[in-house]
Each structure stands twice: as structure tokens, then as C-alpha cells.
Write a protein that holds these residues in place. Structure first.
Motif, PDB file in Angstrom:
ATOM      1  N   ARG A   1      -1.470  -0.345   4.219  1.00 20.67           N
ATOM      2  CA  ARG A   1      -0.720   0.501   3.284  1.00 20.67           C
ATOM      3  C   ARG A   1      -1.628   0.976   2.142  1.00 20.67           C
ATOM      4  O   ARG A   1      -1.581   2.124   1.726  1.00 20.67           O
ATOM      5  N   HIS A   2      -2.485   0.076   1.654  1.00 21.03           N
ATOM      6  CA  HIS A   2      -3.427   0.400   0.585  1.00 21.03           C
ATOM      7  C   HIS A   2      -4.367   1.526   1.028  1.00 21.03           C
ATOM      8  O   HIS A   2      -4.553   2.518   0.320  1.00 21.03           O
TER       9      HIS A   2
ATOM     10  N   SER B   1       1.531  -9.907   7.026  1.00 21.38           N
ATOM     11  CA  SER B   1       1.907  -9.162   5.817  1.00 21.38           C
ATOM     12  C   SER B   1       0.667  -8.758   5.019  1.00 21.38           C
ATOM     13  O   SER B   1       0.637  -7.684   4.414  1.00 21.38           O
TER      14      SER B   1
ATOM     15  N   LEU C   1      -0.420  -4.995   4.104  1.00 23.37           N
ATOM     16  CA  LEU C   1      -0.729  -4.625   2.725  1.00 23.37           C
ATOM     17  C   LEU C   1      -2.025  -3.810   2.677  1.00 23.37           C
ATOM     18  O   LEU C   1      -2.084  -2.752   2.040  1.00 23.37           O
TER      19      LEU C   1
ATOM     20  N   ASP D   1       1.282  -2.069  -4.901  1.00 24.63           N
ATOM     21  CA  ASP D   1       0.836  -3.296  -4.251  1.00 24.63           C
ATOM     22  C   ASP D   1      -0.043  -4.163  -5.143  1.00 24.63           C
ATOM     23  O   ASP D   1      -0.537  -5.200  -4.713  1.00 24.63           O
TER      24      ASP D   1
ATOM     25  N   LEU E   1      -4.887 -12.289  -3.533  1.00 26.60           N
ATOM     26  CA  LEU E   1      -3.453 -12.025  -3.543  1.00 26.60           C
ATOM     27  C   LEU E   1      -2.688 -13.090  -4.321  1.00 26.60           C
ATOM     28  O   LEU E   1      -3.026 -14.274  -4.267  1.00 26.60           O
TER      29      LEU E   1
ATOM     30  N   ARG F   1       0.840  -9.669  -3.543  1.00 25.03           N
ATOM     31  CA  ARG F   1       0.326  -8.464  -4.203  1.00 25.03           C
ATOM     32  C   ARG F   1      -1.131  -8.686  -4.600  1.00 25.03           C
ATOM     33  O   ARG F   1      -1.579  -9.813  -4.779  1.00 25.03           O
TER      34      ARG F   1
END
Length: 115
Positions: A10-11, A3, A7, A26, A97, A101
Motif C-alpha cells: 500500500r505504501h 498485514s 502495508l 500508514d 512498526l 503502523r
């Protein structure tokens, strides 16, 4: 893919697409962003990213992600144009994180982002 790796992917994808809203989703609401001596405090990331994405168009290429659980490190290459000249620099992003997030991002860039 973990995950944390998803993340970071995706960022990077959101950054490259100029999609500030997805990129910001995020981050925690009080997240900070640190680049060199410059810190964007919590609550000011939206304006920072919107402004940056409107004025410059760097591209990030993800080299690798090191997943340390609550700390994730991404090695990237950044490409941009300055005064008509193509530039390229290696960088490392350290993401702290909290509950999946980004609470803090610290960016280490090879050379100068100014030229």
C-alpha cells in the motif's frame, strides 16, 4: 500476504500514485523518515511528502518484502529522471512498526539520490 506485506505494498502503491494522504495514513503521528544523513522528524512527514511528490516523480518497484514482525524490510528499485537522464538505483527500506503502523523508516540507497 501478511498485514506487514500489505502495508508495504500500500505504501509503494500510494507513493507511485502521488497519494500523500493514503501514504501518510500508514504512519504513526510521530513517525520519522531517515535517508542518508537527512532526517524528517515526527510531525513533519506531511509537508515532506507533499513537497517531494510535487517536485519529483520517482517510481518505486517492489522486489521483495522480509516480514520480521515489528521490523519489515523492503527491497526496491527506484527510477527517476535527473537533468533529462533516466536514472535507476536499488534501495532498501527498513520499517519499524508499532501497532501495525510505520513509526520509523530508514532508507538505504545505492549510489547518490542527487544524480
Amino acid at each position: 500476504m501478511s498485514s506487514a506485506q500489505a502495508l508495504v505494498r500500500r505504501h509503494v502503491d500510494s507513493f507511485n500514485a502521488g497519494d500523500a494522504e493514503t501514504l501518510l495514513s500508514d504512519f504513526t503521528s510521530d513517525a520519522s523518515w531517515v535517508t542518508g544523513d537527512y532526517t524528517v522528524p515526527g510531525g513533519e512527514l506531511r509537508e515532506f511528502f507533499r513537497s517531494a511528490m510535487a517536485s519529483i516523480t520517482p517510481r518505486l518497484d517492489l522486489v521483495r518484502v522480509v516480514d520480521g514482525g515489528s521490523v519489515v524490510v523492503a527491497e526496491l528499485t527506484e527510477s527517476w529522471t535527473h537533468d533529462g537522464e533516466a536514472k535507476r538505483a536499488a534501495l532498501v527500506a527498513v520499517f519499524d512498526l508499532v501497532e501495525g503502523r510505520i513509526a520509523r523508516a530508514k532508507i538505504y540507497r545505492e549510489g547518490s539520490a542527487d544524480a
